[in-house]
Design an enzyme around this catalytic site. Sequence first.
Site, mmCIF file in Angstrom:
data_model
loop_
_atom_site.group_PDB
_atom_site.id
_atom_site.type_symbol
_atom_site.label_atom_id
_atom_site.label_comp_id
_atom_site.label_asym_id
_atom_site.label_seq_id
_atom_site.Cartn_x
_atom_site.Cartn_y
_atom_site.Cartn_z
ATOM 1 N N TYR A 197 0.906 -1.572 -0.119
ATOM 2 C CA TYR A 197 0.306 0.166 0.074
ATOM 3 C C TYR A 197 0.902 1.265 0.178
ATOM 4 C CZ TYR A 197 -2.967 3.874 0.991
ATOM 5 O OH TYR A 197 -3.523 5.111 1.569
ATOM 6 N N GLY A 251 -5.328 5.383 -0.460
ATOM 7 C CA GLY A 251 -6.844 5.474 0.037
ATOM 8 C C GLY A 251 -7.298 4.310 -1.045
#
Length: 537
Positions: free
Chosen positions: A64, A71
Amino acid sequence: MQFTTPGLEPEIHLDGYHLTLQQVHRVSTAEDDVLLQLSDAALLSMQKSLQLKDDLIASGIPIYGVTTGFGDSSSRQVSPEKTVSLQQNLLRFLRVGTGPIAPDEIIRATMLIRANCAARGNSAIRPEPIRLILDMLQHDILPQIPERGSVGASGDLAPLSYLASALTGEATVTYKGTAMPAAEALQAAGLEPVQLQAKEGLALVNGTSFMSAYLALASAEASELAWCAELCTALAAEMRSSSMDQFTGFAHAHKPHPGQITTAQNIWQLLEGSTLIGSDADLRGSGMAKGIGYMELERGIQDPYSIRCAPQVIGVLRDTLQWAEQWGTDEINSSNDNPLFDAETGTVHNSGNFYGGHVAQAASALAAAVASVGDLLDRQLQLLVDPKYSLGLPPNLIAPIAPTDPAAGLHHGFKGAQIAASALTAEALHLTMPVSSFSRSTEAHNQDKVSMGTIAARHARTVVRLISEVTAIHLVALCQAADIRGAEDLSPRTAQAYRYLRSIVPFVGEDRPLDEDFQETAKRLIDGSLRRAVMGS
């Protein structure tokens, strides 16, 4: 930063575990020179997480914010070759802040806290960007950070993007009092911008350092206000020839909140030696003679709540500060970005440490406690200026003047000052609604629960500053009352406060503007100068 204050450590070594709120406040003021460095332990931890990050990138798994979008865009994976550009774009699309630029002291505190959080070693960021933050602090190169635009989760994305951008030479900074492009300031100071690598932009912006800076400084200043409120109460009690007994240990020992006990003790100590103060016995007098069914006393035998309940009000602030400062200390010594890299197990963890819930709760409680103290002081001021309650003081503390004097009836003393104090108190009180109650789902419902911690922390410091102005007005009015009552009868410590304040603000013999007097007094009390002058430390 020009000199080192005696008794303060000349160096602060950041390791992500041991930074104190006092150190944050010290660096934020830039009043003395302190060398800021990363500790050896921090460097080792940072290197381990960097190696893990590189290994995981090479494995091809999605990470991530490193090899994925941010997001709600985390389902989009990019190649390792795009990771640097991904970080650059992150800083650019997040620079959406609005409103006034944060004060310099907040920006310095933000920079120090962000560096310390990175020093904990779990964020996969190189030492070079963090050293540059510390070098910028040493040269007082300050990124210009707008106050508004953060929902407090994922941390302070918009505000911290201005700090991160400055490290790359983008955005605007101030250097030697002049606003300029970051690249120019860095070059003038002999520093080089950095190119942020994979994860490093996210490590800088995804955290709670901006809101923590507001909480840290609000806490430090609120602690000074607590003592100043105790001083105000002592002086107000002297002006009313009140009873010392309401501050003795018996009652407070039987409601054993530590803050209440401390405040009562502090007021007692401030009053020791006063010839203006009395006792319950003095107020009661000789009592009613036998055979008399009713009599009017010269005055009530106990004070209004704004005097008598001062330990119970100021004590709440002292007790709130105890846990708010602990929460603030925990926050500034945390890994509060996402994801985090555990070098010991070789794993990367997605989490929500960027959530500013503890900051929001602490800041809202602190704002409420400070505003309540301000309300108390505003009510004490009312007792001074209103002849129906002031026990013989002239209306609005007007300087005594003979009725035949040509100036008789022309002056209004502290009438305007009381109105201003009421306005300031109301403004502070209206900011005490817990902002965390207004969580808004945002960012395509990825951030569907947010803390609003940044707004809460900004409100807390605004409340502190408003109430410092109320306190300043009240202190100047108390000095005016002391001159009228007889300042020579004050206790040794309240007399010292009186002399210090009189060196700033002269007696109000006739109507004059008082705004600058109040501003200078507020400055001296919020930075601790008044307390140090009275207490010696």
